[in-house]
Design a protein around this motif. Structure first.
Motif, PDB file in Angstrom:
ATOM      1  N   LEU A 107      63.469 -78.010  66.237  1.00 24.60           N
ATOM      2  CA  LEU A 107      64.530 -77.195  66.813  1.00 24.60           C
ATOM      3  C   LEU A 107      63.946 -75.813  67.065  1.00 24.60           C
ATOM      4  N   ASN A 108      64.054 -75.341  68.291  1.00 29.09           N
ATOM      5  CA  ASN A 108      63.465 -74.043  68.647  1.00 29.09           C
ATOM      6  C   ASN A 108      61.975 -73.991  68.328  1.00 29.09           C
ATOM      7  N   GLY A 109      61.290 -75.125  68.470  1.00 26.31           N
ATOM      8  CA  GLY A 109      59.856 -75.164  68.250  1.00 26.31           C
ATOM      9  C   GLY A 109      59.423 -75.240  66.802  1.00 26.31           C
ATOM     10  N   LYS A 110      60.379 -75.409  65.894  1.00 24.86           N
ATOM     11  CA  LYS A 110      60.058 -75.475  64.467  1.00 24.86           C
ATOM     12  C   LYS A 110      60.611 -76.761  63.866  1.00 24.86           C
ATOM     13  N   VAL A 111      59.920 -77.262  62.842  1.00 23.53           N
ATOM     14  CA  VAL A 111      60.415 -78.437  62.134  1.00 23.53           C
ATOM     15  C   VAL A 111      61.724 -78.057  61.442  1.00 23.53           C
ATOM     16  N   MET A 112      62.768 -78.834  61.651  1.00 27.93           N
ATOM     17  CA  MET A 112      64.035 -78.552  60.992  1.00 27.93           C
ATOM     18  C   MET A 112      63.867 -78.679  59.480  1.00 27.93           C
ATOM     19  N   GLU A 113      64.406 -77.718  58.759  1.00 23.97           N
ATOM     20  CA  GLU A 113      64.290 -77.727  57.296  1.00 23.97           C
ATOM     21  C   GLU A 113      65.601 -77.255  56.683  1.00 23.97           C
ATOM     22  N   LYS A 114      66.074 -77.985  55.694  1.00 28.30           N
ATOM     23  CA  LYS A 114      67.339 -77.668  55.040  1.00 28.30           C
ATOM     24  C   LYS A 114      67.236 -78.033  53.565  1.00 28.30           C
ATOM     25  N   ASP A 115      67.570 -77.086  52.698  1.00 34.30           N
ATOM     26  CA  ASP A 115      67.537 -77.313  51.240  1.00 34.30           C
ATOM     27  C   ASP A 115      66.182 -77.851  50.783  1.00 34.30           C
ATOM     28  N   GLY A 116      65.131 -77.319  51.379  1.00 34.27           N
ATOM     29  CA  GLY A 116      63.787 -77.729  50.997  1.00 34.27           C
ATOM     30  C   GLY A 116      63.335 -79.043  51.577  1.00 34.27           C
ATOM     31  N   GLU A 117      64.205 -79.715  52.356  1.00 32.97           N
ATOM     32  CA  GLU A 117      63.867 -81.005  52.968  1.00 32.97           C
ATOM     33  C   GLU A 117      63.602 -80.807  54.461  1.00 32.97           C
ATOM     34  N   LYS A 118      62.640 -81.554  54.977  1.00 29.78           N
ATOM     35  CA  LYS A 118      62.283 -81.449  56.389  1.00 29.78           C
ATOM     36  C   LYS A 118      62.770 -82.682  57.153  1.00 29.78           C
ATOM     37  N   ALA A 119      63.101 -82.473  58.424  1.00 32.11           N
ATOM     38  CA  ALA A 119      63.643 -83.545  59.269  1.00 32.11           C
ATOM     39  C   ALA A 119      62.506 -84.433  59.770  1.00 32.11           C
ATOM     40  N   ILE A 120      62.002 -85.252  58.869  1.00 37.62           N
ATOM     41  CA  ILE A 120      60.873 -86.136  59.156  1.00 37.62           C
ATOM     42  C   ILE A 120      61.212 -87.536  58.652  1.00 37.62           C
ATOM     43  N   ILE A 121      60.947 -88.534  59.462  1.00 39.66           N
ATOM     44  CA  ILE A 121      61.235 -89.909  59.055  1.00 39.66           C
ATOM     45  C   ILE A 121      60.100 -90.814  59.520  1.00 39.66           C
ATOM     46  N   ARG A 122      59.617 -91.644  58.615  1.00 42.91           N
ATOM     47  CA  ARG A 122      58.583 -92.613  58.982  1.00 42.91           C
ATOM     48  C   ARG A 122      59.248 -93.903  59.439  1.00 42.91           C
ATOM     49  N   ARG A 123      58.752 -94.447  60.533  1.00 43.68           N
ATOM     50  CA  ARG A 123      59.265 -95.706  61.060  1.00 43.68           C
ATOM     51  C   ARG A 123      58.200 -96.783  60.832  1.00 43.68           C
ATOM     52  N   VAL A 124      58.548 -97.760  60.045  1.00 42.52           N
ATOM     53  CA  VAL A 124      57.590 -98.798  59.674  1.00 42.52           C
ATOM     54  C   VAL A 124      57.934-100.089  60.413  1.00 42.52           C
ATOM     55  N   ALA A 125      56.971-100.596  61.162  1.00 41.75           N
ATOM     56  CA  ALA A 125      57.198-101.799  61.955  1.00 41.75           C
ATOM     57  C   ALA A 125      57.391-103.021  61.071  1.00 41.75           C
TER      58      ALA A 125
END
Length: 348
Positions: free
Chosen positions: A225-243
């Protein structure tokens, strides 16, 4: 604020990131409208109007699924509204899902440009979306050091030559497409390589990409968001997708499962090199798909994945996005035309 979400089609919309964002905006007391790409109306001597659908403000919607149910239900309010009365138009339709509706592929972005000229805040910036309309081609404008080796062409000989240079192992996919459809892993044992190339090139341009062995561990979707990784309460908006078993494509629509992931130094490097271009271009909300130290895809038109965050213990992040939009509306109000849409789109 008055915010309108542009979807492919309201009745066919599934419960995903868009419904989650609409639900949060509704819960925060905003006037939330939804429309399909076929719901714009233009007349030469009047502002553009849109055929909008709204969940009544007093409707209690405790979840995105319930919000979507209400939006698609018989009690939803349908009315034509003047687009200049909107504070925000949020373009969220996915052109690659417009099977059999070629007319709809660019409608959202095209009318978005016109509404942006009427001084409505449009996210992502509609002119930026026009430039980046084919995600995979926009991807090729990014620094080479963060991308796999690749070629974009319809020339079979060039694709076969690339295959040879890659030791007869590459990924082939249509330049315009999403959800893992028509994506092939071509190795030395593939007997139908010529037919696959002919099939893909008959539909348009083809991208051949270096195969990354690390894809066996899945890919990672990083939401910016706005060129930055979204971060909230110490958690980042990252998710691994496993086939799934026997599948190399890590798409949720193809049965991939969600897992957690840290933000590695290699991922941060990719973000650092990608962000300046995204900010310059006015791309507010973007998804990056990463395999180890390589960016394999960028999603600027309708990035998703937020609906899966609850599966891995992450906060929903929907309030993070809506709060950012609220700030942009306030900046627009106080600066009174001094800031362009492109600048506002990526201001913190």
């Amino acid at each position: 604020m008055k915010i309108c979400f542009v979807l492919n089609d309201i009745q066919s919309e599934g419960n995903g990131t868009s419904s989650a964002l609409m639900c949060m905006a509704h819960q925060r007391g905003h006037d939330v409208y939804a429309m399909g790409v076929g719901d714009f109306n233009f007349h030469h001597d009047a502002p553009i109007t849109v055929n909008a659908t709204q969940v009544p403000k007093n409707t209690k919607t405790k979840s995105p699924a319930k919000f979507l149910e209400a939006l698609q239900g018989s009690k939803a309010r349908k009315k034509q509204i003047d687009s200049t009365k909107l504070d925000v138009l949020f373009i969220r339709n996915n052109p690659t899902e417009e099977v059999g509706r070629q007319w709809a592929e660019q409608a959202g972005v095209a009318f978005g440009r016109m509404i942006q000229q009427q001084d409505v805040l449009v996210l992502n910036d509609a002119y930026a979306l026009s430039h980046a309309f084919i995600d995979k081609l926009y991807f090729e404008e990014l620094p080479q050091e963060i991308k796999p080796d690749s070629i974009v062409t319809r020339d079979k000989d060039q694709l076969l030559d690339f295959w040879e240079k890659q030791n007869k192992k590459m990924v082939l996919k249509p330049l315009e497409g999403s959800g893992g459809q028509d994506v092939y892993l071509i190795d030395e044992h593939e007997k139908n390589v010529n037919q696959i190339i002919e099939h893909l090139s008959s539909q348009g341009y083809v991208i051949a990409q270096e195969f990354l062995p690390a894809v066996k561990d899945g890919d990672v979707r990083v939401l910016l968001l706005n060129g930055k990784v979204m971060e909230k309460d110490g958690e980042k908006a990252i998710i691994r997708r496993v086939a799934g078993e026997g599948e190399f494509r890590s798409n949720f629509k193809l049965g991939a499962t969600a897992d957690s992931s840290d933000l590695t130094p290699e991922m941060q490097r990719i973000v650092d090199l990608t962000a300046p271009k995204l900010i310059r271009d006015g791309l507010f909300f973007v998804g990056l798909d990463i395999v180890k130290d390589k960016l394999i895809e960028i999603n600027v038109l309708s990035p998703g994945g937020m609906e899966r965050f609850k599966d891995i213990g992450l906060p929903p992040f929907t309030d993070y996005v809506i709060e950012a939009i609220e700030r942009k509306v306030e900046y627009k109000r106080v600066y009174k035309g001094q800031l362009s849409n492109r600048t506002l789109a990526t201001m913190d």
